[in-house]
Design an enzyme around this catalytic site. Structure first.
Site, PDB file in Angstrom:
ATOM      1  CD  GLU A  99     -14.590 107.023 -27.485  1.00 38.48           C
ATOM      2  OE1 GLU A  99     -15.118 107.894 -28.178  1.00 38.48           O
ATOM      3  OE2 GLU A  99     -14.122 105.974 -27.962  1.00 38.48           O
ATOM      4  CB  CYS A 100     -16.677 102.177 -23.488  1.00 30.05           C
ATOM      5  SG  CYS A 100     -17.775 100.760 -23.199  1.00 30.05           S
ATOM      6  N   GLY A 101     -14.864 101.683 -21.395  1.00 31.98           N
ATOM      7  CA  GLY A 101     -14.002 101.208 -20.326  1.00 31.98           C
ATOM      8  C   GLY A 101     -13.170 102.322 -19.728  1.00 31.98           C
ATOM      9  CB  THR A 161     -19.448 109.516 -22.846  1.00 30.90           C
ATOM     10  OG1 THR A 161     -20.678 108.950 -23.280  1.00 30.90           O
ATOM     11  CG2 THR A 161     -18.502 109.568 -24.019  1.00 30.90           C
TER      12      THR A 161
END
Length: 437
Positions: free
Chosen positions: A328-330, A429
């Site tokens: 997720e993200c990072g 994502t």
């Protein structure tokens, strides 16, 4: 349940409610009150400060992302074995998105849902009696959201305090104290907002300064009395995210700092084991885990070390050959081929997905997200709808060739297109999942 609860709200961001909340949490904790914090909305920074102040876990409650029954369940959990709950509003008290009633994400939704009063924090810098007009608006804007009392923040002098406070009390709203202007009480900032509690080298001393200021300035007895017994009906975990496996390998270090507190707590409550490992220490995910989860954080600040962590990268690749990995993200950035840091230097990442990201070519992405999953992954099955949030400055500079993970809409349901990537058992994502729709 014996806990009392109070919402701490303000007209806008930057009014000082976070500093007031953190200082009150520590001040009550010093008195022997078992106090816990809650942050409304999707802000993942402040629950860490709440935990640092109370030495008890923090929590997010988000009325847009979480169904009312899940809000009730999580709130009851946080109130168990507590004397006082302080619920800090995000942004302004009534600020949310225009959507179905009481699902806006605003703290006022929780005031209605739980029947809680509000301690109003007013930044009175640059005004005096006009603060009473603002207070009057809060008192009358929504009869179902009751202002219990008021704190004046950033007053310049005793005269300033008296002019503002007397005008507000003439309306019938008690003023329970005034915090004088003091730049040393301001929390430090960084490129994604506030520094996380774990990153501040003198955080405990700073929280003590905030508590000292609140003890000098505010009537703690009156604030405790203003809180209402937290009598909440039983909720449900029906809309909670299920554990993605029995044993979950969770990356956790300075590059991977963020997973919503309620998610980790619910996974454990549902019987999952969480095994942490540190990519920055060149550790691979434990091979006996069922799934690996790379959460958000600040990989762009540690891209060189991550690129050089050969044991981590090889271990992650081996893990992916038999078991699922989600970022997720990072975490999504690290799963890609490359990451360009703020100085424009490109670092090779794990290459388990084919995209590339850049922190040098920045573009702010912020807001609620509704995801319809196009493939089964750690956050749900194909076709599932998941609610969450996105907040990052990094951008995808090469979309790669992977299948998209989800179709994304904003908080109002406006379609935004495909998001993330899926290759074999690896998914990722920029979207942070919060709860099932």
């Amino acid at each position: 349940m014996t806990a009392r609860a109070l919402i701490i709200g303000a007209p806008r961001s930057g009014s000082g409610k976070t500093s007031v909340t953190i200082g009150l949490l520590r001040a009550f904790q010093r008195r022997g009150v078992k106090v816990r914090g809650i942050k409304t909305g999707p802000d993942y920074i402040d629950p860490g400060f709440h935990e640092a102040a109370t030495r008890l876990p923090g929590l997010n409650l988000d009325s847009w992302a979480m169904a009312p029954d899940l809000l009730r369940h999580l709130a009851r959990e946080q109130a168990e074995d507590a004397d006082l709950i302080l619920i800090e509003s995000a942004m302004g008290l009534f600020d949310g998105i225009v959507t179905e009633p009481n699902r806006s994400g605003a703290a006022s939704d929780l005031a209605r849902l739980f029947g809680l009063p509000v301690l109003l924090v007013l930044d009175v810098s640059g005004q005096s009696q006009t603060a009473a007009a603002i207070a009057c608006g809060f008192m009358n804007y929504d009869p179902s959201v009751r202002m219990a009392s008021c704190v004046l923040n950033r007053a310049g002098s005793e005269r300033h305090r008296k002019l503002s406070g007397d005008a507000i009390e003439a309306l019938g709203l008690p003023v329970v104290g005034t915090v004088l202007r003091d730049p040393t009480l301001t929390l430090p900032e960084r490129h994604l907002g506030l520094v996380q509690a774990s990153e501040h080298p003198e955080m405990d001393a700073h929280i003590d300064r905030l508590a000292d200021a609140m003890e000098r300035s505010l009537d703690l007895d009156a604030i405790f009395k203003a809180a209402k017994p937290f009598d909440i009906p039983q909720g449900s975990t029906e809309k909670a995210l299920s554990p993605p496996g029995q044993r979950i390998a969770l990356a956790e270090d300075a590059a991977f700092t963020f997973l919503y507190p309620h998610i980790k707590r619910q996974w454990r409550a549902m019987g999952a084991e969480i095994m942490t490992f540190s990519p920055l220490a060149d550790e691979a995910p434990p091979a006996d885990c069922d799934i690996c989860w790379l959460p958000g954080g600040y990989p762009e600040l540690h891209a060189g070390r991550l690129a050089a962590a050969q044991n981590f990268k090889a271990g992650l690749k081996a893990f992916s050959e038999a078991k699922p990995i989600h970022g997720e993200c990072g975490g999504y950035m690290v799963l890609g081929e490359a990451l360009e840091d703020a100085d424009g230097v490109t670092h090779a990442m794990t290459g388990l997905l084919s995209h590339a990201t850049s922190f040098a070519q920045r573009k702010m992405n912020l807001g609620y997200r509704q995801a319809r999953l196009l493939g089964t992954c750690a956050i749900g099955r194909v076709g599932d709808a998941v609610r969450g949030h996105e907040f990052h400055y990094a951008r995808v500079v090469d979309a790669g060739t992977d299948q998209p993970l989800a179709m994304i809409a904003d908080g109002r349901g406006v379609e935004m297109g495909p998001s993330g990537g899926k290759r074999g058992s690896v998914t990722g994502t920029f979207f942070h999942a919060i709860a099932r729709d």
